[in-house]
Design a protein around this motif. Sequence first.
Motif, PDB file in Angstrom:
ATOM      1  N   THR A  49       0.852  -1.192   0.000  1.00 55.45           N
ATOM      2  CA  THR A  49       0.000   0.000   0.000  1.00 55.45           C
ATOM      3  C   THR A  49       0.884   1.238   0.000  1.00 55.45           C
ATOM      4  N   GLU A  50       0.271   2.397  -0.057  1.00 59.20           N
ATOM      5  CA  GLU A  50       1.034   3.644   0.001  1.00 59.20           C
ATOM      6  C   GLU A  50       1.633   3.811   1.395  1.00 59.20           C
ATOM      7  N   VAL A  51       2.942   4.026   1.461  1.00 57.92           N
ATOM      8  CA  VAL A  51       3.634   4.179   2.738  1.00 57.92           C
ATOM      9  C   VAL A  51       4.212   5.589   2.816  1.00 57.92           C
ATOM     10  N   LYS A  52       3.792   6.335   3.816  1.00 56.21           N
ATOM     11  CA  LYS A  52       4.304   7.692   4.024  1.00 56.21           C
ATOM     12  C   LYS A  52       5.029   7.758   5.362  1.00 56.21           C
ATOM     13  N   MET A  53       5.976   8.684   5.464  1.00 56.78           N
ATOM     14  CA  MET A  53       6.706   8.852   6.714  1.00 56.78           C
ATOM     15  C   MET A  53       5.777   9.207   7.863  1.00 56.78           C
ATOM     16  N   ASP A  54       4.738   9.957   7.585  1.00 59.35           N
ATOM     17  CA  ASP A  54       3.786  10.317   8.640  1.00 59.35           C
ATOM     18  C   ASP A  54       3.082   9.078   9.185  1.00 59.35           C
ATOM     19  N   ASP A  55       2.813   8.113   8.311  1.00 61.71           N
ATOM     20  CA  ASP A  55       2.177   6.866   8.758  1.00 61.71           C
ATOM     21  C   ASP A  55       3.116   6.085   9.672  1.00 61.71           C
ATOM     22  N   ILE A  56       4.382   5.985   9.265  1.00 60.67           N
ATOM     23  CA  ILE A  56       5.370   5.290  10.093  1.00 60.67           C
ATOM     24  C   ILE A  56       5.531   5.999  11.427  1.00 60.67           C
ATOM     25  N   PRO A 108      14.425   5.593   5.081  1.00 56.37           N
ATOM     26  CA  PRO A 108      13.264   4.693   5.022  1.00 56.37           C
ATOM     27  C   PRO A 108      12.681   4.579   3.624  1.00 56.37           C
ATOM     28  N   ASN A 109      12.651   5.697   2.897  1.00 53.75           N
ATOM     29  CA  ASN A 109      12.072   5.674   1.554  1.00 53.75           C
ATOM     30  C   ASN A 109      12.900   4.806   0.613  1.00 53.75           C
ATOM     31  N   LEU A 110      14.228   4.914   0.725  1.00 58.38           N
ATOM     32  CA  LEU A 110      15.071   4.077  -0.132  1.00 58.38           C
ATOM     33  C   LEU A 110      14.949   2.612   0.269  1.00 58.38           C
ATOM     34  N   TYR A 111      14.859   2.344   1.571  1.00 59.06           N
ATOM     35  CA  TYR A 111      14.650   0.961   2.003  1.00 59.06           C
ATOM     36  C   TYR A 111      13.342   0.416   1.429  1.00 59.06           C
ATOM     37  N   LEU A 112      12.284   1.231   1.482  1.00 59.60           N
ATOM     38  CA  LEU A 112      10.987   0.833   0.929  1.00 59.60           C
ATOM     39  C   LEU A 112      11.132   0.481  -0.551  1.00 59.60           C
ATOM     40  N   ASN A 113      11.793   1.356  -1.299  1.00 55.12           N
ATOM     41  CA  ASN A 113      11.955   1.108  -2.737  1.00 55.12           C
ATOM     42  C   ASN A 113      12.777  -0.155  -3.001  1.00 55.12           C
ATOM     43  N   LYS A 114      13.862  -0.348  -2.242  1.00 53.42           N
ATOM     44  CA  LYS A 114      14.699  -1.531  -2.439  1.00 53.42           C
ATOM     45  C   LYS A 114      13.940  -2.794  -2.058  1.00 53.42           C
ATOM     46  N   PHE A 115      13.149  -2.728  -0.982  1.00 47.63           N
ATOM     47  CA  PHE A 115      12.369  -3.900  -0.583  1.00 47.63           C
ATOM     48  C   PHE A 115      11.331  -4.231  -1.651  1.00 47.63           C
ATOM     49  N   ARG A 116      10.670  -3.192  -2.175  1.00 45.64           N
ATOM     50  CA  ARG A 116       9.698  -3.429  -3.242  1.00 45.64           C
ATOM     51  C   ARG A 116      10.357  -4.063  -4.459  1.00 45.64           C
ATOM     52  N   MET A 117      11.552  -3.595  -4.810  1.00 46.08           N
ATOM     53  CA  MET A 117      12.245  -4.161  -5.969  1.00 46.08           C
ATOM     54  C   MET A 117      12.656  -5.609  -5.712  1.00 46.08           C
ATOM     55  N   ASN A 118      13.047  -5.929  -4.479  1.00 44.48           N
ATOM     56  CA  ASN A 118      13.382  -7.324  -4.155  1.00 44.48           C
ATOM     57  C   ASN A 118      12.159  -8.224  -4.313  1.00 44.48           C
ATOM     58  N   GLN A 119      11.004  -7.726  -3.866  1.00 43.48           N
ATOM     59  CA  GLN A 119       9.774  -8.513  -4.039  1.00 43.48           C
ATOM     60  C   GLN A 119       9.421  -8.637  -5.513  1.00 43.48           C
ATOM     61  N   ALA A 120       9.639  -7.563  -6.266  1.00 44.48           N
ATOM     62  CA  ALA A 120       9.355  -7.589  -7.700  1.00 44.48           C
ATOM     63  C   ALA A 120      10.254  -8.597  -8.417  1.00 44.48           C
ATOM     64  N   LYS A 121      11.518  -8.656  -8.012  1.00 42.82           N
ATOM     65  CA  LYS A 121      12.443  -9.602  -8.643  1.00 42.82           C
ATOM     66  C   LYS A 121      11.998 -11.041  -8.410  1.00 42.82           C
ATOM     67  N   LYS A 122      11.475 -11.325  -7.227  1.00 43.80           N
ATOM     68  CA  LYS A 122      10.977 -12.668  -6.949  1.00 43.80           C
ATOM     69  C   LYS A 122       9.806 -12.999  -7.871  1.00 43.80           C
ATOM     70  N   LEU A 123       8.918 -12.025  -8.067  1.00 38.52           N
ATOM     71  CA  LEU A 123       7.765 -12.251  -8.939  1.00 38.52           C
ATOM     72  C   LEU A 123       8.197 -12.374 -10.398  1.00 38.52           C
ATOM     73  N   LEU A 124       9.164 -11.563 -10.821  1.00 43.43           N
ATOM     74  CA  LEU A 124       9.661 -11.646 -12.194  1.00 43.43           C
ATOM     75  C   LEU A 124      10.313 -12.999 -12.461  1.00 43.43           C
ATOM     76  N   ALA A 125      10.948 -13.558 -11.438  1.00 48.53           N
ATOM     77  CA  ALA A 125      11.675 -14.814 -11.603  1.00 48.53           C
ATOM     78  C   ALA A 125      10.780 -16.043 -11.504  1.00 48.53           C
ATOM     79  N   THR A 126       9.646 -15.917 -10.818  1.00 43.81           N
ATOM     80  CA  THR A 126       8.839 -17.112 -10.520  1.00 43.81           C
ATOM     81  C   THR A 126       7.458 -17.101 -11.154  1.00 43.81           C
ATOM     82  N   THR A 127       7.065 -15.983 -11.788  1.00 40.09           N
ATOM     83  CA  THR A 127       5.738 -15.912 -12.410  1.00 40.09           C
ATOM     84  C   THR A 127       5.855 -15.338 -13.821  1.00 40.09           C
ATOM     85  N   ASN A 128       4.777 -15.433 -14.550  1.00 41.36           N
ATOM     86  CA  ASN A 128       4.677 -14.803 -15.877  1.00 41.36           C
ATOM     87  C   ASN A 128       3.778 -13.574 -15.834  1.00 41.36           C
TER      88      ASN A 128
END
Length: 290
Positions: A196-203, A226-246
């Motif tokens: 979902t949308e993650v903002k610093m105010d929410d954290i 935190p924002n860069l960590y969020l982006n890197k974590f999202r990309m790690n999850q995306a890489k898993k999906l790119l590697a294991t799904t179509n």
Amino acid sequence: MSYLEFNTPPFPTLITEGYAVFEKGTKHFRRVFSVFDLIYVKAGELYLTEDENRFTVTKGQYIILVPGFEHYGHKGSPVKTEYYWFHFLIPTEYDLVDNGLDNWGDIHVVQGDHVNPSLYKLRIPCYGEIEHNHFVENIFDNILGIDHQAPDYRLRQQLHFQEFLLHLQKEACKIPTAAEKVVELTVAYIQNHYKTEVKMDDISRSLHFHPDYITRCMQKITGITPNLYLNKFRMNQAKKLLATTNNKIANISIEVGIEDSTYFSKLFKRLEGMSPIEYRKVINRRQGRE
């Protein structure tokens, strides 16, 4: 309990690493290694015997298997089990001792000068439980997620591995800092809400800390915001999906919390050095699917 004692620098050297899944009933195979084998269980249970000593390694726990000792699974995993594994060597002498370090300051044994480096002694438990597991799993994901096409990827992995060893020693000394606790909470929040949308105010509202303090803690402990960590974590999850799904790129973008697929592709290329489509092609070639 045994403790692995060694002097540093140089640090133990990471050789290779991976992420494995055991289906229910699977046992670890029998072997004797000439290097160290560190196993961390992310989910499930492993039953391992080393030198006739039996261990149960459950979620959030790790074991360091020592060179020259036979190890094997003495029982099948009762549930599906996921774990990280790392092979490393210690380029200096090491020993197995009975006692750990009580004081974090005791790691510093020789003060350096203008021509000689400082010398440190680490004494790490060979078997134990990780307290800040979100923080450690993020380090592991960073190690596994570095682009293998980059010529310096092994050097960058080594830096993350050294960070893990220091963190392991800190936890063994029972001295997690206030900043580390804030980082653990921040990382847990991001990992639980990244879709979902993650903002610093929410954290900030969730953790009851000022956004600037959270950012300072993240930069101090992890070196990133935190924002860069969020982006890197999202990309790690995306890489898993790119590697294991179509799944289509647009669908993967939404699944990792980014509505704009064009922005997702640009962000992916900026952080990973290639587009999502190029990354999928590389993985498919590596796995023999092309």
